[in-house]
Design an enzyme around this catalytic site. Structure first.
Site, PDB file in Angstrom:
ATOM      1  N   ALA A 111       0.815  -1.223   0.000  1.00 33.53           N
ATOM      2  CA  ALA A 111       0.000   0.000   0.000  1.00 33.53           C
ATOM      3  C   ALA A 111       0.846   1.269   0.000  1.00 33.53           C
ATOM      4  O   ALA A 111       0.318   2.364   0.152  1.00 33.53           O
ATOM      5  CB  ALA A 111      -0.924  -0.010   1.213  1.00 33.53           C
ATOM      6  N   THR A 112       2.147   1.131  -0.176  1.00 33.31           N
ATOM      7  CA  THR A 112       3.019   2.307  -0.108  1.00 33.31           C
ATOM      8  C   THR A 112       3.186   2.981  -1.473  1.00 33.31           C
ATOM      9  O   THR A 112       3.901   3.979  -1.575  1.00 33.31           O
ATOM     10  CB  THR A 112       4.412   1.904   0.402  1.00 33.31           C
ATOM     11  OG1 THR A 112       4.923   0.863  -0.442  1.00 33.31           O
ATOM     12  CG2 THR A 112       4.357   1.408   1.838  1.00 33.31           C
ATOM     13  N   VAL A 132       5.853  -8.973   3.020  1.00 33.31           N
ATOM     14  CA  VAL A 132       4.998 -10.158   2.844  1.00 33.31           C
ATOM     15  C   VAL A 132       5.787 -11.461   2.735  1.00 33.31           C
ATOM     16  O   VAL A 132       5.226 -12.544   2.843  1.00 33.31           O
ATOM     17  CB  VAL A 132       4.049 -10.027   1.621  1.00 33.31           C
ATOM     18  CG1 VAL A 132       3.013  -8.944   1.845  1.00 33.31           C
ATOM     19  CG2 VAL A 132       4.818  -9.826   0.318  1.00 33.31           C
ATOM     20  N   ARG A 137       7.814   0.343   3.431  1.00 34.23           N
ATOM     21  CA  ARG A 137       8.332   1.701   3.623  1.00 34.23           C
ATOM     22  C   ARG A 137       7.477   2.496   4.620  1.00 34.23           C
ATOM     23  O   ARG A 137       6.372   2.947   4.296  1.00 34.23           O
ATOM     24  CB  ARG A 137       8.401   2.423   2.279  1.00 34.23           C
ATOM     25  CG  ARG A 137       9.607   1.985   1.450  1.00 34.23           C
ATOM     26  CD  ARG A 137       9.551   2.516   0.046  1.00 34.23           C
ATOM     27  NE  ARG A 137       8.538   1.869  -0.758  1.00 34.23           N
ATOM     28  CZ  ARG A 137       8.266   2.175  -2.029  1.00 34.23           C
ATOM     29  NH1 ARG A 137       8.937   3.138  -2.622  1.00 34.23           N
ATOM     30  NH2 ARG A 137       7.333   1.518  -2.689  1.00 34.23           N
ATOM     31  N   TYR A 173       8.377 -13.648 -13.939  1.00 37.51           N
ATOM     32  CA  TYR A 173       7.283 -12.743 -13.559  1.00 37.51           C
ATOM     33  C   TYR A 173       5.950 -13.280 -14.092  1.00 37.51           C
ATOM     34  O   TYR A 173       4.974 -13.427 -13.354  1.00 37.51           O
ATOM     35  CB  TYR A 173       7.540 -11.325 -14.075  1.00 37.51           C
ATOM     36  CG  TYR A 173       6.398 -10.394 -13.717  1.00 37.51           C
ATOM     37  CD1 TYR A 173       6.217  -9.990 -12.394  1.00 37.51           C
ATOM     38  CD2 TYR A 173       5.487  -9.961 -14.674  1.00 37.51           C
ATOM     39  CE1 TYR A 173       5.148  -9.176 -12.040  1.00 37.51           C
ATOM     40  CE2 TYR A 173       4.410  -9.148 -14.328  1.00 37.51           C
ATOM     41  CZ  TYR A 173       4.253  -8.755 -13.018  1.00 37.51           C
ATOM     42  OH  TYR A 173       3.185  -7.960 -12.670  1.00 37.51           O
ATOM     43  N   PHE A 188       6.176   0.457 -10.770  1.00 35.14           N
ATOM     44  CA  PHE A 188       6.479  -0.909 -11.202  1.00 35.14           C
ATOM     45  C   PHE A 188       7.731  -0.990 -12.088  1.00 35.14           C
ATOM     46  O   PHE A 188       8.623  -1.810 -11.866  1.00 35.14           O
ATOM     47  CB  PHE A 188       5.247  -1.458 -11.949  1.00 35.14           C
ATOM     48  CG  PHE A 188       5.403  -2.825 -12.542  1.00 35.14           C
ATOM     49  CD1 PHE A 188       5.188  -3.965 -11.771  1.00 35.14           C
ATOM     50  CD2 PHE A 188       5.735  -2.989 -13.884  1.00 35.14           C
ATOM     51  CE1 PHE A 188       5.316  -5.242 -12.330  1.00 35.14           C
ATOM     52  CE2 PHE A 188       5.863  -4.256 -14.437  1.00 35.14           C
ATOM     53  CZ  PHE A 188       5.655  -5.383 -13.655  1.00 35.14           C
TER      54      PHE A 188
HETATM   55  P1  NDP Z   1       4.550  -0.401  -7.374  1.00 35.87           P
HETATM   56  O1  NDP Z   1       5.996  -0.719  -7.502  1.00 35.87           O
HETATM   57  O2  NDP Z   1       4.099   1.004  -7.514  1.00 35.87           O
HETATM   58  O3  NDP Z   1       3.991  -0.973  -5.999  1.00 35.87           O
HETATM   59  C1  NDP Z   1       4.386  -2.242  -5.527  1.00 35.87           C
HETATM   60  C2  NDP Z   1       4.042  -2.348  -4.065  1.00 35.87           C
HETATM   61  O4  NDP Z   1       4.409  -3.657  -3.611  1.00 35.87           O
HETATM   62  C3  NDP Z   1       4.759  -1.340  -3.211  1.00 35.87           C
HETATM   63  O5  NDP Z   1       3.846  -0.795  -2.292  1.00 35.87           O
HETATM   64  C4  NDP Z   1       5.815  -2.167  -2.500  1.00 35.87           C
HETATM   65  O6  NDP Z   1       5.964  -1.627  -1.215  1.00 35.87           O
HETATM   66  C5  NDP Z   1       5.120  -3.512  -2.429  1.00 35.87           C
HETATM   67  N1  NDP Z   1       6.042  -4.625  -2.212  1.00 35.87           N
HETATM   68  C6  NDP Z   1       6.975  -5.138  -3.042  1.00 35.87           C
HETATM   69  N2  NDP Z   1       7.620  -6.150  -2.460  1.00 35.87           N
HETATM   70  C7  NDP Z   1       7.087  -6.282  -1.219  1.00 35.87           C
HETATM   71  C8  NDP Z   1       7.331  -7.139  -0.127  1.00 35.87           C
HETATM   72  N3  NDP Z   1       8.267  -8.079  -0.151  1.00 35.87           N
HETATM   73  N4  NDP Z   1       6.575  -6.983   0.991  1.00 35.87           N
HETATM   74  C9  NDP Z   1       5.638  -6.036   1.054  1.00 35.87           C
HETATM   75  N5  NDP Z   1       5.358  -5.186   0.064  1.00 35.87           N
HETATM   76  C10 NDP Z   1       6.084  -5.305  -1.058  1.00 35.87           C
HETATM   77  O7  NDP Z   1       3.820  -1.314  -8.462  1.00 35.87           O
HETATM   78  P2  NDP Z   1       2.267  -1.590  -8.804  1.00 35.87           P
HETATM   79  O8  NDP Z   1       1.381  -0.830  -7.931  1.00 35.87           O
HETATM   80  O9  NDP Z   1       2.131  -1.447 -10.256  1.00 35.87           O
HETATM   81  O10 NDP Z   1       2.221  -3.135  -8.464  1.00 35.87           O
HETATM   82  C11 NDP Z   1       1.291  -3.720  -7.584  1.00 35.87           C
HETATM   83  C12 NDP Z   1       0.959  -5.109  -8.068  1.00 35.87           C
HETATM   84  O11 NDP Z   1       0.360  -5.025  -9.356  1.00 35.87           O
HETATM   85  C13 NDP Z   1       2.151  -6.042  -8.223  1.00 35.87           C
HETATM   86  O12 NDP Z   1       1.777  -7.332  -7.760  1.00 35.87           O
HETATM   87  C14 NDP Z   1       2.395  -6.062  -9.733  1.00 35.87           C
HETATM   88  O13 NDP Z   1       2.979  -7.256 -10.157  1.00 35.87           O
HETATM   89  C15 NDP Z   1       0.986  -5.930 -10.241  1.00 35.87           C
HETATM   90  N6  NDP Z   1       0.808  -5.436 -11.603  1.00 35.87           N
HETATM   91  C16 NDP Z   1       1.364  -4.255 -12.033  1.00 35.87           C
HETATM   92  C17 NDP Z   1       1.158  -3.823 -13.334  1.00 35.87           C
HETATM   93  C18 NDP Z   1       1.753  -2.567 -13.875  1.00 35.87           C
HETATM   94  O14 NDP Z   1       1.907  -2.452 -15.098  1.00 35.87           O
HETATM   95  N7  NDP Z   1       2.095  -1.603 -13.043  1.00 35.87           N
HETATM   96  C19 NDP Z   1       0.299  -4.573 -14.250  1.00 35.87           C
HETATM   97  C20 NDP Z   1      -0.214  -5.795 -13.702  1.00 35.87           C
HETATM   98  C21 NDP Z   1       0.026  -6.185 -12.423  1.00 35.87           C
HETATM   99  P3  NDP Z   1       7.316  -1.510  -0.382  1.00 35.87           P
HETATM  100  O15 NDP Z   1       8.444  -1.417  -1.354  1.00 35.87           O
HETATM  101  O16 NDP Z   1       7.132  -0.302   0.478  1.00 35.87           O
HETATM  102  O17 NDP Z   1       7.301  -2.747   0.437  1.00 35.87           O
HETATM  103  C1  8X3 Z   2       2.700  -5.894 -15.436  1.00 37.93           C
HETATM  104  C2  8X3 Z   2       2.373  -5.809 -16.869  1.00 37.93           C
HETATM  105  O1  8X3 Z   2       3.173  -6.330 -19.209  1.00 37.93           O
HETATM  106  O2  8X3 Z   2       4.802  -5.420 -17.655  1.00 37.93           O
HETATM  107  O3  8X3 Z   2       2.148  -7.027 -14.865  1.00 37.93           O
HETATM  108  O4  8X3 Z   2       4.043  -7.709 -17.450  1.00 37.93           O
HETATM  109  S1  8X3 Z   2       3.652  -6.358 -17.828  1.00 37.93           S
END
Ligand code: NDP
Ligand code: 8X3
Length: 254
Positions: free
Chosen positions: A15-16, A62, A40, A154, A191
């Site tokens: 959620a960060t 997690v 964070r 991934y 991401f």
């Molecule tokens: P961000 O990088 O903006 O957010 C990722 C979040 O995951 C951060 O809050 C980070 O928090 C947290 N995180 C990562 N590793 C851990 C860990 N070990 N424990 C706890 N928290 C963790 O990316 P998105 O919001 O885009 O990604 C969220 C989800 O959506 C992911 O599962 C990603 O695979 C998925 N997704 C993203 C897409 C995209 O194109 N952006 C498309 C499809 C799916 P912190 O570092 O503070 O722990």
């Molecule tokens: C994130 C989308 O296309 O980078 O899940 O894999 S992609």
């Protein structure tokens, strides 16, 4: 009748930033209580400042199974009956072909996207079953269905998420617990910055010249699936920007 968001207690991992933060804000806006978690602390503190009493925050990696189990036991009473779990935390690391990829990156993706998601769901599911009420939302990806070069582990981790969601549905038949796999395509969050390890120019490139999905788009989608009438279960929901579609099969010609 639609689910009343004011009665929900929503636990969000990751959620960060990005989707997770937007999901917390979306539910809180409608009067839900939210439990925002992530690694964070400064980001969690900023979110808590905005959402105030409707938000409880907890630092959580997690991949730490014991910490995830402890979180459930240490929630303040008013946040303890978690009705929605959004297992969103996850990441992609690198875009190298399988024979060149860093095994540490693969380990980290499996640890967060698979093990971390499992620890989260397993920690909160018994309470939901006991109360016979709940919704498990897993953050998948279009990468669960559509391979691309460098997506090796991934994409495989998100295929796991998809199948786990469907198998949870099989286990939970007869209960009032819903399970949804949200599968976004290209969305602009942190991401890519994470995938390319802080290289801002590389991270910007995937979004250049198109309108990607936003974190708010995903938050709206999650909110919609969770507030549908209780007899409706969205199993999988896949969404992409209009400016994204499928590649044809690739050929390496002689
Ligand atoms: P961000 O990088 O903006 O957010 C990722 C979040 O995951 C951060 O809050 C980070 O928090 C947290 N995180 C990562 N590793 C851990 C860990 N070990 N424990 C706890 N928290 C963790 O990316 P998105 O919001 O885009 O990604 C969220 C989800 O959506 C992911 O599962 C990603 O695979 C998925 N997704 C993203 C897409 C995209 O194109 N952006 C498309 C499809 C799916 P912190 O570092 O503070 O722990
Ligand atoms: C994130 C989308 O296309 O980078 O899940 O894999 S992609």
């Amino acid at each position: 009748m639609k689910v009343d968001a004011k009665k929900l207690v929503v636990l969000v991992t990751g959620a960060t930033s990005g989707f997770g933060e937007a999901i917390c804000r979306r539910f809180a806006k409608e009067g839900a209580k939210v439990i925002a978690t992530g690694r964070r602390l400064d980001r969690l503190a900023a979110l808590k400042k905005d959402l105030r009493a409707s938000c409880h925050t907890a630092v959580l990696d997690v991949t730490d199974r014991a910490a995830t189990e402890a979180l459930v036991k240490n929630l303040p009473a008013e946040f303890s009956k978690v009705s929605v779990v959004v297992a969103n935390a996850g990441l992609a690391l690198g875009l190298s072909p399988a024979h060149e990829a860093d095994l540490a990156d693969w380990d980290a993706m499996v640890a967060a996207n698979i093990n971390g998601l499992l620890y989260t769901v397993r920690a909160f599911l018994p309470g939901m079953v006991a109360r016979d009420e709940g919704h498990v939302v897993l953050m998948g990806s279009t990468a669960c269905d559509f391979p691309y070069p460098g997506g090796n582990v991934y994409g495989a981790s998100k295929a796991f998420v998809k199948q786990f969601a469907l198998n949870l549905r099989a286990d939970l038949l007869g209960s009032n617990i819903r399970v949804t796999d949200i599968e976004p395509g290209l969305a602009e969050t942190e991401f890519s910055l994470v995938r390319f390890k802080g290289d801002a120019a590389k991270a910007k490139a995937p979004y250049a010249g198109l309108d990607p999905l936003t974190a708010d788009d995903i938050a709206e989608t999650v909110y919609w699936t969770c507030t549908l009438p209780r007899h409706v279960n969205v199993n999988r929901l896949q969404l992409m920007p209009v400016m994204q579609a499928f590649a044809p099969f690739a050929f390496k010609r002689k």
